[in-house]
Structure formats: structure tokens, C-alpha cells
Design a protein around this motif. Structure first.
Motif, PDB file in Angstrom:
ATOM      1  N   GLY A  25      32.375  21.567 -10.119  1.00 50.66           N
ATOM      2  CA  GLY A  25      32.661  20.898  -8.598  1.00 50.66           C
ATOM      3  C   GLY A  25      33.525  21.855  -7.784  1.00 50.66           C
ATOM      4  O   GLY A  25      34.021  21.293  -6.935  1.00 50.66           O
ATOM      5  N   LEU A  26      33.788  22.960  -8.110  1.00 51.30           N
ATOM      6  CA  LEU A  26      34.663  23.828  -7.268  1.00 51.30           C
ATOM      7  C   LEU A  26      33.981  24.547  -6.357  1.00 51.30           C
ATOM      8  O   LEU A  26      33.497  25.540  -6.452  1.00 51.30           O
ATOM      9  N   GLU A  27      33.747  23.543  -5.078  1.00 53.14           N
ATOM     10  CA  GLU A  27      32.943  24.240  -4.156  1.00 53.14           C
ATOM     11  C   GLU A  27      33.440  24.383  -2.612  1.00 53.14           C
ATOM     12  O   GLU A  27      34.488  23.385  -2.460  1.00 53.14           O
ATOM     13  N   PRO A  28      33.221  25.132  -1.579  1.00 49.77           N
ATOM     14  CA  PRO A  28      31.854  25.836  -1.785  1.00 49.77           C
ATOM     15  C   PRO A  28      31.738  27.327  -2.596  1.00 49.77           C
ATOM     16  O   PRO A  28      30.995  27.891  -2.669  1.00 49.77           O
ATOM     17  N   VAL A  29      32.978  27.473  -3.319  1.00 47.43           N
ATOM     18  CA  VAL A  29      33.022  28.990  -3.783  1.00 47.43           C
ATOM     19  C   VAL A  29      31.891  29.127  -4.982  1.00 47.43           C
ATOM     20  O   VAL A  29      31.455  30.287  -4.805  1.00 47.43           O
ATOM     21  N   GLY A  30      31.613  28.199  -5.666  1.00 53.05           N
ATOM     22  CA  GLY A  30      30.404  28.225  -6.710  1.00 53.05           C
ATOM     23  C   GLY A  30      29.164  28.773  -5.955  1.00 53.05           C
ATOM     24  O   GLY A  30      28.565  29.718  -6.468  1.00 53.05           O
ATOM     25  N   ALA A  31      28.559  28.049  -5.021  1.00 51.29           N
ATOM     26  CA  ALA A  31      27.422  28.129  -4.187  1.00 51.29           C
ATOM     27  C   ALA A  31      27.517  29.721  -3.542  1.00 51.29           C
ATOM     28  O   ALA A  31      26.629  30.506  -3.606  1.00 51.29           O
ATOM     29  N   GLN A  32      28.835  30.003  -3.122  1.00 53.24           N
ATOM     30  CA  GLN A  32      29.048  31.245  -2.490  1.00 53.24           C
ATOM     31  C   GLN A  32      28.932  32.558  -3.428  1.00 53.24           C
ATOM     32  O   GLN A  32      28.075  33.342  -3.007  1.00 53.24           O
ATOM     33  N   MET A  33      29.485  32.319  -4.510  1.00 55.24           N
ATOM     34  CA  MET A  33      29.431  33.485  -5.534  1.00 55.24           C
ATOM     35  C   MET A  33      27.813  33.619  -6.014  1.00 55.24           C
ATOM     36  O   MET A  33      27.342  34.677  -5.982  1.00 55.24           O
ATOM     37  N   LEU A  34      27.388  32.662  -6.371  1.00 52.81           N
ATOM     38  CA  LEU A  34      25.997  32.634  -6.745  1.00 52.81           C
ATOM     39  C   LEU A  34      25.017  33.290  -5.599  1.00 52.81           C
ATOM     40  O   LEU A  34      24.005  33.994  -5.895  1.00 52.81           O
ATOM     41  N   ALA A  35      25.372  32.868  -4.330  1.00 52.30           N
ATOM     42  CA  ALA A  35      24.260  33.248  -3.351  1.00 52.30           C
ATOM     43  C   ALA A  35      24.510  34.731  -3.152  1.00 52.30           C
ATOM     44  O   ALA A  35      23.564  35.518  -2.970  1.00 52.30           O
ATOM     45  N   ALA A  36      25.715  35.094  -3.267  1.00 49.55           N
ATOM     46  CA  ALA A  36      25.843  36.576  -3.478  1.00 49.55           C
ATOM     47  C   ALA A  36      25.307  37.469  -4.490  1.00 49.55           C
ATOM     48  O   ALA A  36      24.820  38.515  -4.411  1.00 49.55           O
ATOM     49  N   ALA A  37      25.515  36.909  -5.486  1.00 46.36           N
ATOM     50  CA  ALA A  37      24.883  37.336  -7.117  1.00 46.36           C
ATOM     51  C   ALA A  37      23.254  37.336  -6.553  1.00 46.36           C
ATOM     52  O   ALA A  37      22.615  38.458  -7.092  1.00 46.36           O
ATOM     53  N   ASP A  38      22.558  36.467  -6.131  1.00 45.80           N
ATOM     54  CA  ASP A  38      21.245  36.450  -5.906  1.00 45.80           C
ATOM     55  C   ASP A  38      20.946  37.795  -4.951  1.00 45.80           C
ATOM     56  O   ASP A  38      19.864  38.502  -5.187  1.00 45.80           O
ATOM     57  N   ASP A  75      36.302  36.543  -2.848  1.00 46.96           N
ATOM     58  CA  ASP A  75      35.721  36.717  -1.469  1.00 46.96           C
ATOM     59  C   ASP A  75      34.484  37.083  -1.454  1.00 46.96           C
ATOM     60  O   ASP A  75      34.132  38.136  -0.619  1.00 46.96           O
ATOM     61  N   PRO A  76      33.491  36.338  -1.990  1.00 52.10           N
ATOM     62  CA  PRO A  76      31.904  36.664  -1.881  1.00 52.10           C
ATOM     63  C   PRO A  76      31.423  36.683  -0.603  1.00 52.10           C
ATOM     64  O   PRO A  76      30.673  37.401  -0.381  1.00 52.10           O
ATOM     65  N   VAL A  77      31.853  36.101   0.565  1.00 54.04           N
ATOM     66  CA  VAL A  77      31.434  35.763   1.821  1.00 54.04           C
ATOM     67  C   VAL A  77      31.943  37.099   2.375  1.00 54.04           C
ATOM     68  O   VAL A  77      30.979  38.013   3.063  1.00 54.04           O
ATOM     69  N   GLU A  78      32.991  37.567   2.400  1.00 46.86           N
ATOM     70  CA  GLU A  78      33.570  38.927   2.809  1.00 46.86           C
ATOM     71  C   GLU A  78      32.916  39.992   2.369  1.00 46.86           C
ATOM     72  O   GLU A  78      32.408  41.201   2.964  1.00 46.86           O
ATOM     73  N   LEU A  79      32.545  39.892   1.152  1.00 51.71           N
ATOM     74  CA  LEU A  79      32.114  40.970   0.005  1.00 51.71           C
ATOM     75  C   LEU A  79      30.484  41.364   0.789  1.00 51.71           C
ATOM     76  O   LEU A  79      30.040  42.365   1.105  1.00 51.71           O
ATOM     77  N   MET A  80      29.728  40.218   1.219  1.00 53.03           N
ATOM     78  CA  MET A  80      28.453  40.571   1.615  1.00 53.03           C
ATOM     79  C   MET A  80      28.401  40.636   3.185  1.00 53.03           C
ATOM     80  O   MET A  80      27.127  40.673   3.791  1.00 53.03           O
ATOM     81  N   GLN A  81      29.363  40.779   3.845  1.00 60.56           N
ATOM     82  CA  GLN A  81      29.367  40.954   5.326  1.00 60.56           C
ATOM     83  C   GLN A  81      29.069  42.604   5.588  1.00 60.56           C
ATOM     84  O   GLN A  81      28.793  42.704   6.786  1.00 60.56           O
ATOM     85  N   GLY A  82      29.229  43.235   4.605  1.00 60.09           N
ATOM     86  CA  GLY A  82      29.131  44.661   4.738  1.00 60.09           C
ATOM     87  C   GLY A  82      28.082  45.195   3.364  1.00 60.09           C
ATOM     88  O   GLY A  82      27.370  44.227   3.071  1.00 60.09           O
ATOM     89  N   ASP A  83      28.329  46.389   3.063  1.00 64.01           N
ATOM     90  CA  ASP A  83      27.615  47.062   1.957  1.00 64.01           C
ATOM     91  C   ASP A  83      28.767  46.493   0.732  1.00 64.01           C
ATOM     92  O   ASP A  83      29.904  47.060   0.721  1.00 64.01           O
ATOM     93  N   PRO A  84      28.175  45.641  -0.208  1.00 60.88           N
ATOM     94  CA  PRO A  84      29.201  45.256  -1.447  1.00 60.88           C
ATOM     95  C   PRO A  84      29.661  46.512  -2.131  1.00 60.88           C
ATOM     96  O   PRO A  84      30.709  46.306  -2.812  1.00 60.88           O
ATOM     97  N   ARG A  85      28.733  47.523  -2.059  1.00 62.37           N
ATOM     98  CA  ARG A  85      29.264  48.549  -3.165  1.00 62.37           C
ATOM     99  C   ARG A  85      30.458  49.246  -2.373  1.00 62.37           C
ATOM    100  O   ARG A  85      31.227  50.178  -3.285  1.00 62.37           O
ATOM    101  N   ASP A  86      30.858  49.134  -1.108  1.00 64.36           N
ATOM    102  CA  ASP A  86      32.022  49.723  -0.504  1.00 64.36           C
ATOM    103  C   ASP A  86      33.213  49.466  -1.283  1.00 64.36           C
ATOM    104  O   ASP A  86      34.339  50.254  -1.359  1.00 64.36           O
ATOM    105  N   ARG A  87      33.326  48.131  -1.552  1.00 61.19           N
ATOM    106  CA  ARG A  87      34.486  47.511  -2.217  1.00 61.19           C
ATOM    107  C   ARG A  87      34.744  48.413  -3.638  1.00 61.19           C
ATOM    108  O   ARG A  87      35.891  48.529  -3.996  1.00 61.19           O
TER     109      ARG A  87
END
Length: 302
Positions: free
Chosen positions: A280-293, A234-246
Motif C-alpha cells: 500500500g505504498l502509493e502512489p509510488v508503486g503505481a508510478q513505478m509500474l507505469a514507468a515500467a510499462d 523518481d519514476p515520474v521525473e524519469l519519464m518526463q524525458g528520455d529515461p536512457r539519459d539518466r
């Protein structure tokens, strides 16, 4: 004439990417052998997986079950061992297995959390509850250790980042490699427990009024390794707030160390993001890497 299977594209891509094209070619013969020896009738082929052929089957007595044929027979042997150690309460029950062919016959469960559309708050609580039921000492069982997994994550990230033309920042990769190294060094055999290793909404299927876990990457590690997967998902939801909270929530919920959960999540996020990009498992791959960045830039520490 050989039977033709509509193998899900993600599984086919993973087989080709891992150099297992021969597995694709032999699969019809393997399934035909299992149908005869296990007296099963093949039904609908399931999609959604990445590393195995999975299909509904009917046994000779009419009981519904699931046939799984893994890409890697070695992994399948370890998975069968893990399922026997974990038992049928927290994980899917293993009915039969054929180690030479990497095949299992498993109990048939209901829809996944994903298919049921379970809200995030309910989902993460149910996944924690399922994980806790697995965690128990199992010394000398021969499974992969947390140290093994940490080293594997580091090697995979370094190799795939270059091979895929660097789809995330070097800062994200350096962050992930540092976290993987710390979790490798922190491995303590006396504290290690059975962990599932891949707990997420697609791997939790309904059973009665609860859920059972499927497709383990079973290992002996600190329990925080399982919760690192929940940091990855759930990388999109993670980055909607402070990821450290999770990470803090998971640590409180399971009485574990938040820093270890966070570090496993950092390494798993980059590793899985690169794998999803590769197959080719997208968009989750791009979402995870965007969250990582963003995490490497704005939240390098818990």
C-alpha cells in the motif's frame, strides 16, 4: 501491562505480508528488554521505513541515538556485518547490536534528503558521491552476491505479479525478468565490490556538510547495482524525458557501464513497484509500474 506502540502502517503491512505477525506481538517485550540492557530511553517513533521498527532514543549519558529492530533477524545480522565493513564514513555508525533480536543501536543523524527537499540534480550527485565511498573489494565476507540478488529479483517478480493480479503488463514483466537474468549471469566475483543496495533520498541522512546512508541491503556485486536503484527512483521525473539519459549520466559520473545500470534499473523498478503495491505504498508503486510499462514498450534497450 504491555506497552502499546503506534507502529507505522507500512511496517505493519509488511510484517503481515511476510508472515511475521509474531514479530508485531513480541515487539513491546523486545524493546523493553533493550531499554533495560542498553540503558536507553525510548523517544519518538519514526515513520517512513518499511521493514523495521525505528525510534529515537536517549542513552544513559544523554547522547541521542536511534534504535532499530528489524523484521528479519537474519537480515539484521547481514546488515550489521555490512555496516562494520563499510565503516562510519559513508554509512551510519553501528554503536551496538543484538543479533538474536535483530536490533541495532545507531548514531543519530539529521534529516533525510527527502525531508530537506533537495532538488533532483543535487540529490543524484550527492547519492553518487555517497555510493562511491562504499565501493571496495571485500572477498569472502559472506554477504549476498549480485548473482543471488538477480535470481531473487526474478523469482520475486514472477511470484508477486500473479499474486497481485498482474498490476503491470506482461511485456514489462518479461523485460524485467530478462534484465535480471542477464545481471545474474554477468556476476564476476573478481570485479564485485561492497554495494549498499538501496540508495535513495529517504536512505541518505544529513551529517555535517554531507550525507550518510542508512538501511543497507548490503551485498557483493558490480557497482552498477547501486546505480540501478537511482534508475528505479523518481519514476515520474524519469519519464518526463528520455529515461536512457539518466543511465548514461550515471555511467559517466561513476565511470561504469550504462547497460548494466539500465538493466538493474529495469528489474528493480518492477520488483519495487510490485512490493509497493502489495504493502500500500502509493502512489509510488503505481508510478513505478507505469514507468515500467512504458519503458518495456518504447525503450526495451538502452
Amino acid at each position: 501491562m504491555k506497552r502499546h506502540f503506534d507502529i507505522p502502517a507500512i511496517v505493519r503491512n509488511k510484517a503481515i505480508a511476510s508472515g511475521a505477525a509474531h514479530w508485531l506481538e513480541s515487539l513491546p517485550d523486545v524493546v523493553a528488554h533493550l531499554e533495560e540492557t542498553w540503558q536507553i530511553e525510548l523517544g519518538r517513533i519514526f515513520d517512513g521505513g518499511t521493514e523495521a521498527f525505528v525510534a529515537a532514543v536517549t542513552q544513559a549519558d544523554g547522547t541521542q541515538a536511534v534504535l532499530k529492530v528489524s523484521l528479519d533477524p537474519g537480515d539484521a545480522i547481514l546488515e550489521a556485518k555490512f555496516l562494520r565493513l563499510a565503516g562510519g564514513d559513508a554509512c551510519v555508525a553501528l554503536l551496538r547490536d543484538d543479533p538474536d533480536r535483530g536490533a541495532f543501536l545507531l548514531e543519530r543523524l539529521g534529516p533525510s534528503m527527502h525531508d530537506l527537499g533537495l532538488p533532483f540534480d543535487q540529490r543524484i550527485e550527492a547519492l553518487c558521491a555517497a555510493a562511491v565511498r562504499i565501493w571496495r573489494p571485500a572477498p569472502d565476507c559472506g554477504l549476498t552476491t549480485g548473482a543471488d540478488k538477480g535470481r531473487w529479483l526474478g523469482n520475486f517478480i514472477a511470484e508477486k505479479w500473479d499474486a497481485l493480479d498482474r498490476p503491470c503488463t506482461s511485456q514489462a514483466v518479461d523485460h524485467a525478468l530478462a534484465c535480471a537474468r542477464r545481471r545474474t549471469e554477468a556476476h564476476d566475483a573478481d570485479r564485485a565490490v561492497l554495494v549498499h543496495g538501496d540508495i535513495h533520498e529517504w536512505n541518505a541522512l544529513s551529517c555535517g556538510d554531507g550525507y550518510k546512508l542508512i538501511d543497507p541491503d548490503g551485498m557483493l556485486a558490480e557497482a552498477e547495482a547501486d546505480l540501478g536503484i537511482l534508475m528505479r527512483e523518481d519514476p515520474v521525473e524519469l519519464m518526463q524525458g528520455d529515461p536512457r539519459d539518466r543511465a548514461h549520466f550515471l555511467a559517466r559520473r561513476c565511470a561504469l557501464d550504462a547497460t548494466a545500470i539500465w538493466e538493474w534499473g529495469v528489474a528493480e523498478r518492477v520488483s519495487t513497484g510490485l512490493l509497493c503495491t502489495q504493502i500500500g505504498l502509493e502512489p509510488v508503486g503505481a508510478q513505478m509500474l507505469a514507468a515500467a510499462d512504458r519503458i518495456a514498450r518504447d525503450f526495451p534497450n538502452l
